[in-house]
Scaffold this motif. Structure first.
Motif, PDB file in Angstrom:
ATOM      1  N   TYR A  40       0.845  -1.198   0.000  1.00 50.57           N
ATOM      2  CA  TYR A  40       0.000   0.000   0.000  1.00 50.57           C
ATOM      3  C   TYR A  40       0.877   1.244   0.000  1.00 50.57           C
ATOM      4  CZ  TYR A  40      -3.828   3.164   1.215  1.00 50.57           C
ATOM      5  OH  TYR A  40      -4.763   4.172   1.205  1.00 50.57           O
ATOM      6  N   THR A  47       2.396   1.883  -3.389  1.00 51.04           N
ATOM      7  CA  THR A  47       1.455   2.391  -4.396  1.00 51.04           C
ATOM      8  C   THR A  47       1.047   3.822  -4.123  1.00 51.04           C
ATOM      9  OG1 THR A  47       0.565   0.178  -4.711  1.00 51.04           O
ATOM     10  CG2 THR A  47      -0.794   1.989  -5.480  1.00 51.04           C
ATOM     11  N   TYR A  48       0.725   4.127  -2.854  1.00 49.55           N
ATOM     12  CA  TYR A  48       0.131   5.415  -2.534  1.00 49.55           C
ATOM     13  C   TYR A  48       1.067   6.375  -1.803  1.00 49.55           C
ATOM     14  CZ  TYR A  48      -4.153   2.877  -3.657  1.00 49.55           C
ATOM     15  OH  TYR A  48      -5.113   2.128  -4.283  1.00 49.55           O
ATOM     16  N   GLN A  49       2.234   5.907  -1.411  1.00 50.26           N
ATOM     17  CA  GLN A  49       3.170   6.761  -0.658  1.00 50.26           C
ATOM     18  C   GLN A  49       2.506   7.308   0.592  1.00 50.26           C
ATOM     19  OE1 GLN A  49       6.564   7.220  -1.509  1.00 50.26           O
ATOM     20  NE2 GLN A  49       6.032   5.542  -2.855  1.00 50.26           N
ATOM     21  N   GLU A  50       1.658   6.513   1.174  1.00 54.67           N
ATOM     22  CA  GLU A  50       0.981   6.870   2.417  1.00 54.67           C
ATOM     23  C   GLU A  50       0.804   5.609   3.245  1.00 54.67           C
ATOM     24  OE1 GLU A  50      -1.959  10.633   1.288  1.00 54.67           O
ATOM     25  OE2 GLU A  50      -2.821   8.667   1.717  1.00 54.67           O
ATOM     26  N   PRO A  87      -4.403   2.650   5.814  1.00 55.15           N
ATOM     27  CA  PRO A  87      -5.395   2.819   6.881  1.00 55.15           C
ATOM     28  C   PRO A  87      -5.616   1.493   7.599  1.00 55.15           C
ATOM     29  CG  PRO A  87      -6.130   3.906   4.892  1.00 55.15           C
ATOM     30  CD  PRO A  87      -4.913   3.121   4.529  1.00 55.15           C
ATOM     31  N   GLN A 108      -8.299  -1.073   6.567  1.00 57.94           N
ATOM     32  CA  GLN A 108      -8.026  -1.729   5.281  1.00 57.94           C
ATOM     33  C   GLN A 108      -7.030  -2.864   5.455  1.00 57.94           C
ATOM     34  OE1 GLN A 108      -7.289   0.860   1.861  1.00 57.94           O
ATOM     35  NE2 GLN A 108      -8.493   2.453   2.871  1.00 57.94           N
ATOM     36  N   GLN A 168      -7.585   8.983   9.312  1.00 56.60           N
ATOM     37  CA  GLN A 168      -9.038   8.896   9.109  1.00 56.60           C
ATOM     38  C   GLN A 168      -9.807   8.752  10.411  1.00 56.60           C
ATOM     39  OE1 GLN A 168      -9.086   9.269   5.892  1.00 56.60           O
ATOM     40  NE2 GLN A 168     -11.219   9.833   6.129  1.00 56.60           N
ATOM     41  N   HIS A 212      -2.185  13.562  -2.866  1.00 58.49           N
ATOM     42  CA  HIS A 212      -0.841  12.978  -2.863  1.00 58.49           C
ATOM     43  C   HIS A 212      -0.874  11.485  -3.177  1.00 58.49           C
ATOM     44  CE1 HIS A 212       3.214  12.108  -1.284  1.00 58.49           C
ATOM     45  NE2 HIS A 212       2.640  11.103  -0.647  1.00 58.49           N
ATOM     46  N   ALA A 213      -1.773  10.776  -2.532  1.00 56.61           N
ATOM     47  CA  ALA A 213      -1.883   9.328  -2.746  1.00 56.61           C
ATOM     48  C   ALA A 213      -2.358   9.034  -4.168  1.00 56.61           C
ATOM     49  CB  ALA A 213      -2.834   8.714  -1.732  1.00 56.61           C
ATOM     50  N   ASN A 266       0.453   9.529  -6.679  1.00 58.29           N
ATOM     51  CA  ASN A 266       1.400   8.419  -6.660  1.00 58.29           C
ATOM     52  C   ASN A 266       0.808   7.150  -7.263  1.00 58.29           C
ATOM     53  OD1 ASN A 266       4.155   8.906  -5.341  1.00 58.29           O
ATOM     54  ND2 ASN A 266       2.764  10.112  -4.089  1.00 58.29           N
TER      55      ASN A 266
END
Lengths: 255, 208
Positions: free
Chosen positions: A103, A106-109, A112, A115, A148, B90-91, B94
């Motif tokens: 995760y 893919t999202y650089q975050e 959550p 999930q 979140q 941002h997400a 990416n």
């Protein structure tokens, strides 16, 4: 009744089918295995999440290892406690760690928390429906933080079901643990220290051995340190302090 | 979209320009739908609203624009449906980059340059540059394509931190003037859209 029991036996050998009464026996047997494992409790606080577990495997001959058989860091913002077959747990932990990094890639975050729980539970569910493999004999407590929903505590079992909790337990004596927590947990009024205290109290009451020592407990918190959320195991000295406090409270009043 | 196709060279002709303002992100593209040396339409919209607070402006292969743009849009919608909240800008940027990067080595190259403009409650407005080779950068002002050669000096000279929408629009108008005066390819109309706390708005519709 005896006949029905005999008939039901025929439906055990395949994990991925229902019994005539609509039960998944293999899933139930997995939960039975877990009910003999060391208790683990999770308590949600406004300042973080506490995970505490009783270590069953203790022997003077065991090498004191840095890794625990109960507590694991999945990612910086998520940790979990397990109860059940350790070898099974290792597979799930590895899967959870991969899911979290995938995760992030893919999202650089950070992933959550819910999930992550869902990803793991979807995997667990697969083993109850196809493949002909037995389910994982592991229940998991997840403690984490995300932007979140803030601090969260989740619990999953071999069926792949999960729930969000304020306080819950897995492993042996969960009924006793739940009833204590039901009485003593105060939603919205649990600072981290109170949550730690309650966790140790619950374990000392439900634990097998007459005298619970700090080396038999594994405690960890997911909380904010130096401006970021992180997982950290509690040093044994602090565990001892908590145990002493609980013993004192028990001795002074009718706790 | 194949890089060997002649249309590959055409990707650079399309102008995609963006800037970040005080509390909004503004994106502009030319409104030409070109096919080799023929301009088929002057009112083509090359921006796509990915969700309530995200705008994707694209330049390049027209087939990819529709197919890939919608692919990203639907996957963002799927995420929101599954999880109850949308991805942050941002997400999403990416994620988008990852999909373009994947195409690069899998025979399914996406011949598009992108500007992703978004608004997040905590971060405010943001702008992401992404080209067809999957280079991703968070920027305040930038442009893709040949028009970028004419427009970059203007953005450098005129962009300031915290511009109002009127000020941002003025900069965009100067960009249009430069392109129409000096660029060989005829670009009679431009599409300008804005994304802010209230969502996506069209300032100048394609073809106006």
């Amino acid at each position: 009744e005896l006949l029905e029991a005999a008939m039901s036996r025929r439906y055990d050998s395949r994990t991925t089918i229902f019994s005539p009464e609509g039960r998944l026996y293999q899933v139930e047997y997995a939960m039975e295995a877990i009910s003999h494992a060391g208790t683990a409790v999770g308590i949600l606080s406004s300042e973080g999440v506490v995970l505490a577990a009783e270590k069953k495997i203790t022997s003077k001959l065991l090498e004191p290892s840095k890794s625990s058989e109960k507590m694991y860091m999945i990612d910086e913002h998520v940790a979990c406690a397990v109860a059940g077959i350790t070898a099974d747990a290792n597979i799930l932990i590895n899967y959870a760690r991969q899911a979290a990094q995938r995760y992030q890639f893919t999202y650089q975050e950070s992933m959550p928390v819910e999930q992550l729980v869902q990803a793991l539970c979807d995997t667990k569910q697969g083993y109850t429906q196809y493949g002909g493999l037995r389910p994982f004999g592991v229940s998991v407590l997840y403690a984490g933080w995300d932007a979140q929903h803030g601090y969260q505590l989740y619990c999953s079992d071999p069926s792949g079901n999960y729930g969000g909790w304020m306080a819950t337990s897995i492993g042996a004596s969960t009924q006793a643990a739940q009833s204590i927590m039901k009485q003593e947990y105060k939603p919205g009024e649990m600072p981290l220290q109170a949550a730690l205290q309650l966790a140790v109290k619950v374990l000392s009451k439900t634990c097998d051995s007459a005298n619970l020592t700090a080396d038999k407990l594994d405690i960890a918190t997911v909380t904010q340190r130096n401006g970021r959320v992180s997982y950290a195991p509690l040093p044994e000295a602090e565990t001892k302090t908590l145990l002493d406090a609980v013993a004192e409270e028990a001795a002074s009043g009718d706790a | 979209a194949c890089a060997q196709r002649g249309a590959g060279a055409m990707a650079q002709i399309e102008g995609v320009i963006g800037l970040v303002g005080k509390d909004y992100t503004m994106l502009m593209t030319d409104s030409n739908f070109a096919d080799s040396i023929l301009i088929r339409r002057h009112d083509y919209d090359k921006t796509l609203a990915l969700d309530k607070h995200k705008l994707l402006a694209m330049g390049g292969d027209s087939a990819d624009m529709v197919q890939f743009g919608e692919y990203i849009q639907k996957n963002l919608t799927l995420y929101e449906l599954r999880n109850g909240f949308p991805l942050s800008t941002h997400a999403a940027a990416n994620y988008l980059r990852g999909e373009v990067a994947h195409g690069l080595r899998s025979g399914g190259m996406v011949l598009l340059d992108f500007l992703l403009g978004g608004y997040d409650k905590e971060q405010g407005p943001s702008l992401y540059f992404l080209d067809y080779l999957a280079a991703l950068h968070k920027v305040n002002k930038v442009a893709h394509g040949y028009p970028a050669m004419f427009v970059t000096p203007i953005l450098d000279r005129e962009w300031r931190e915290g511009m109002t929408e009127a000020e941002g629009l003025e900069v965009m108008n100067h960009c249009i003037e430069a392109i129409q005066k000096r660029f060989l390819v005829n670009m009679p109309s431009f599409t300008i859209k804005v994304v802010d706390a209230n969502g996506v708005r069209t300032i100048r519709a394609a073809g106006q």
